[in-house]
Every structure is written in structure tokens, then in C-alpha cells.
Write an enzyme that holds these catalytic residues in place. Structure first.
Site, PDB file in Angstrom:
ATOM      1  CD  GLU A  25     134.854  48.471  40.838  1.00 38.40           C
ATOM      2  OE1 GLU A  25     135.429  47.429  40.471  1.00 38.40           O
ATOM      3  OE2 GLU A  25     135.454  49.530  41.092  1.00 38.40           O
ATOM      4  CD  GLU A  43     138.752  47.278  43.508  1.00 43.69           C
ATOM      5  OE1 GLU A  43     139.793  47.209  42.836  1.00 43.69           O
ATOM      6  OE2 GLU A  43     137.692  46.729  43.164  1.00 43.69           O
TER       7      GLU A  43
HETATM    8  O1  IFM Z   1     138.522  47.348  36.297  1.00 42.12           O
HETATM    9  C1  IFM Z   1     138.651  47.090  37.652  1.00 42.12           C
HETATM   10  C2  IFM Z   1     138.335  48.332  38.467  1.00 42.12           C
HETATM   11  O2  IFM Z   1     139.134  49.406  38.111  1.00 42.12           O
HETATM   12  C3  IFM Z   1     138.552  48.052  39.933  1.00 42.12           C
HETATM   13  N1  IFM Z   1     137.865  46.868  40.352  1.00 42.12           N
HETATM   14  C4  IFM Z   1     137.993  45.687  39.565  1.00 42.12           C
HETATM   15  C5  IFM Z   1     137.738  45.986  38.100  1.00 42.12           C
HETATM   16  C6  IFM Z   1     137.894  44.715  37.249  1.00 42.12           C
HETATM   17  O3  IFM Z   1     139.183  44.210  37.356  1.00 42.12           O
END
Ligand code: IFM
Length: 442
Positions: A352, A169
Site C-alpha cells: 500500500e 497491519e
Molecule cells: O484505508 C486504509 C487501509 O485499509 C489500510 N491502510 C491504510 C489505508 C489508508 O488509511
């Protein structure tokens, strides 16, 4: 409540990879075993973390890693996505930290022994503080330090890694960390965000070169997060505002990877916001990828705004998670099909997806039906995207267990496993059991 999909769904295939994900700073603890990173400094700055907490202990994973791998195994997943900590692996003089290396080698070996595929992320936001002290991601040299790190680590890890992601990210690192200031290192100003983003993307490209050289058999790529942008109304001004926001928050990170260029708004932003792009940078950034990791949680709605071009409208009278993020799974399908339409994508992994919910730990159980509903709706949305031709190979639930949720501290729980921070006990939530049953009944 059970997770369930039609028997002919592609998500029911044994070839589809299911996993759980974590990140180093969010779970590891054990600060004495590594150099300080920007998140240690940020946590030490009063007012930055909602509950005033830090990563000193987190889930105590450095101590409890063997039992955590047993836990992962008990969930029956095919893969584990985690990040390695740059300040645990590399000393300030650029040499390897042997203790850090031994920790990750043991972790990788144990995962491989158990047939759990290791998906390693090299950078999930824990920049060594000594690099921040000389400019961090605003300093072009940091991209080259990242390449050195990727090079040394991938040589040492050898063939133990199934997949490497360079960055997790970059939008969050660049925008939240260097423009909005709500993540480490907490810099605020439009003049910083896109410069940091350019150096992060450059680091990705340079890192990819090292990975493809040293680890040609692993799947190497990058993980991007997307928050699809929707206009509040069909009025032209809202549609234009929304398109601007989309280019700013989403396209800025993906377009360079495939088109070797930034989105059109680059022509309209001020000189001070614009990154310095040197000859050859865009070619480096656009290295061929073995996979693209997609993180999806929610969408955002925008309206036109005279001062700032666009204004985000907070969700009202719609279902939201504990983060206040709208639950809108249709955007997941649309995102994937539209990316597929616009770019010549490699294999996609959903690296994710998940939700923070108001978990109640009662009589040793967490009956998080709301999280199961979120998962069910998003797996269905994913299924629809695959049915429309998107080449998705795997899905990782965020997160394996509750952990340090950045500026929210430990107040928000994303795990499918509950962590009792008083005694570091792990308790599989109903969602974790559902995920386990769903995977084993494929
Ligand atoms: O916890 C985070 C993760 O580290 C990166 N993506 C989003 C998640 C939730 O906010």
C-alpha cells in the site's frame, strides 16, 4: 503531469509487479450476505465514524464486481490485492458459507482468466462479531479460530491465489482497535494493546502454517504498516523518546517475525501491559515468510514527554495530505534500507502507498495532480531504495477506488478512481490514467 522515471530504473522492468489494492469491508457492501463484524458494530455506535456512515453499501462491489474487474483490467495492472471477508466465508459453527465461497471463487477465476495476479489478504480488520463477543483479539483462542479459517479457505481456493497475506497491519488492529479505541472494537487502555498484538502475531504464525501446508506454491506472508519515527531535535531526550515510540509502533510488529523476540521496551513496560507469551509462541510467530508486505504513507516526529515518555508532534508548515499526514518520501527510502540492514528479509512488496487528496469532480473529471505528485515522489523514493540493494518486487497503489475510510467514513478519498456514491459510477482520475500510462510504457 505524468508519472515518469529514468529509463534504466528497476521500476521500469516488466518483471516488476504493479497493482491496485482494496479491502473487503471498505468496498463490498451487502451486509445481508454475511455475519456481522466488529466494524458493523463500531459504525452503529454514535460518534465513532466522522460522517455517521457504515459499510452497508460502500462501493457496492458485491454487485458490481464484474465491472470492477474490467476497470482493473483497463488500468493495465499486473495484480489486484484485495481481502476476503471472514464473516462472509465462515459461519458461526465454523462451516463454510457457500454463497460467500462462490463469490470469491468467481472473482479469483475471473482475475486469473484476465491474467491479473490475485493477492489475497485473509484479515483486513473485519473480525466476526461473535468472536469479539468472547474477547476478540484479547482471547488467545481467536488466533486458533483464525488458523481454522486460513486452513479451510486455502483448501477451497486451491491454486487460484498468487499470494496470501495472513494479516493487514496488525498494528492498526491492536493499537488503534484495542488501545487507542479509534478503530473497532473501540477498546481503550494500555492493558489491552500489546495483548491483542501478541494474539494477532500468533494468529499470523498459525495461519502461515496452514498456508504453507495447503498452498505451498503461492507467496505467503504478512503485510505490516510502518510510520518511521524521527526525533524533533538532536537532543538526547528526544532521541530516546523517539526510539521508544519506534519500538512501540513499528518494531513491535516486525522484530518477532525475524528475531523471535519483542523489542527491548518489553522489559520496561508495566506488568499489566505485557502480553502473556507461552512456550513456543515466538517460534510459531517467526514462520519463514515468502514475502513481507510493506505499507507506507508518512512519518511521525516525536519529542520527550515526562508523563508518557514520548509525544507525537503534528506536522507544522510542511506539506500534508487530506488526512493531515506529512508528505515525506525520504522516510520511505530510509525505512526500506534500514529494514534491509537490520533483518534477513524475504522479497518485499509495497502492498500500500497512496494519499487522500481534496479531489474536485468537475465536468466528469478529477484532475488530481497533487496525487500524481505524491505517487511520483514515492516511486522515486522506492527506486532509490532498490538502487541501494533492497529486494522489492512490486508496488500496489492504495487504493483502486475511493471507499470507506474507516473512522473517516466516506469523507476521505484515496482512490485513483473516483466513486460517485450517488450512482456508484467509477471515473478514472488523472492519477489513474497516469498510473495506467506509466505501467504500459514500461
Ligand atoms: O484505508 C486504509 C487501509 O485499509 C489500510 N491502510 C491504510 C489505508 C489508508 O488509511
Amino acid at each position: 503531469m505524468k508519472l515518469n522515471l529514468a529509463p534504466n530504473s528497476a521500476l521500469k522492468s516488466k518483471d516488476f509487479t504493479y497493482g491496485v489494492a482494496t479491502a473487503s469491508f471498505q468496498i463490498e457492501g451487502n451486509l445481508e450476505g454475511r455475519l456481522p463484524c466488529i466494524w458493523d458494530t463500531f459504525c452503529g455506535t454514535p460518534g465513532k465514524i466522522k460522517d455517521g456512515s457504515n459499510g452497508e453499501i460502500a462501493c457496492d462491489h458485491i454487485r458490481l464486481w464484474e465491472q470492477d474487474i474490467d476497470l482493473i483490467e483497463s488500468l493495465g495492472v499486473d495484480a489486484y490485492r484485495f481481502s476476503v471477508s471472514w464473516p462472509r466465508l465462515i459461519n458461526q459453527d465454523g462451516s463454510l458459507n457457500d454463497k460467500g465461497l462462490d463469490f470469491y471463487l468467481a472473482l479469483l477465476d475471473r482475475l486469473n482468466q484476465k491474467n491479473i495476479k490475485p493477492f489475497v489478504t485473509l484479515y483486513h480488520w473485519d473480525l466476526p462479531q461473535y468472536l469479539e463477543d468472547i474477547g476478540g483479539w484479547l482471547n488467545r483462542d481467536t488466533a486458533y479460530r483464525f488458523q481454522d479459517y486460513a486452513d479451510i479457505v486455502s483448501r477451497k481456493f486451491g491454486d487460484r491465489v498468487f499470494s496470501y497475506a495472513t494479516l493487514n497491519e496488525p498494528f492498526c488492529s491492536a493499537y488503534l482497535g484495542y488501545e487507542a479505541g479509534i478503530h473497532a472494537p473501540g477498546k481503550i487502555g494500555k492493558q489491552f494493546g500489546k495483548k491483542a498484538a501478541h494474539h494477532l502475531l500468533l494468529a499470523h504464525g498459525l495461519g502461515m502454517q496452514a498456508l504453507q501446508q495447503n498452498s505451498p506454491n503461492s507467496k505467503n506472508g504478512i503485510v505490516l504498516n510502518f510510520t518511521p519515527a524521527y526525533p524533533e531535535t538532536g537532543k538526547e531526550e528526544d532521541v530516546v523518546a523517539c526510539e521508544w515510540a519506534n519500538q512501540n509502533f513499528n518494531d513491535w510488529y516486525i522484530k518477532p517475525l525475524f528475531d523471535k523476540s519483542y523489542p527491548p521496551i518489553i522489559e520496561e513496560i508495566s506488568e499489566e501491559e505485557r502480553p502473556q507469551i507461552k512456550d513456543g509462541d515466538m517460534e510459531i510467530i517467526a514462520q519463514p515468510l515468502d514475502f513481507l508486505g510493506v505499507n507506507f504513507y508518512t512519518r511521525a516526529v516525536y519529542r520527550a514527554d515526562k508523563e508518557n515518555r514520548f509525544k507525537e508532534i503534528p506536522p507544522q508548515n510542511v506539506p500534508v495530505t487530506e488526512m493531515g499526514w506529512e508528505i515525506y518520501p525520504q522516510a520511505f527510502t530510509n525505512l526500506l534500507t534500514s529494514l534491509n540492514h537490520r533483518y534477513a528479509l524475504p522479497e518485499i512488496y509495497i502492498t500500500e502507498n497512496g494519499s487522500a487528496m481534496n479531489d474536485a469532480f468537475i465536468d466528469g473529471e478529477v484532475n488530481d495532480v497533487d496525487r500524481i505528485e505524491y505517487l511520483q515522489a514515492h516511486l522515486e523514493a522506492l527506486d532509490q531504495a532498490i538502487a541501494q540493494g533492497v529486494n522489492v518486487k512490486g508496488y500496489f497503489a492504495w487504493s483502486l477506488m475511493d471507499n470507506f475510510e474507516w473512522a473517516e467514513g466516506y469523507l476521505k478519498r484515496f482512490g485513483i478512481v473516483y466513486v460517485d456514491y450517488l450512482n456508484q459510477q467509477r471515473i478514472i482520475k488523472l492519477s489513474g490514467k497516469s498510473y495506467r500510462d506509466f505501467i504500459s510504457n514500461r
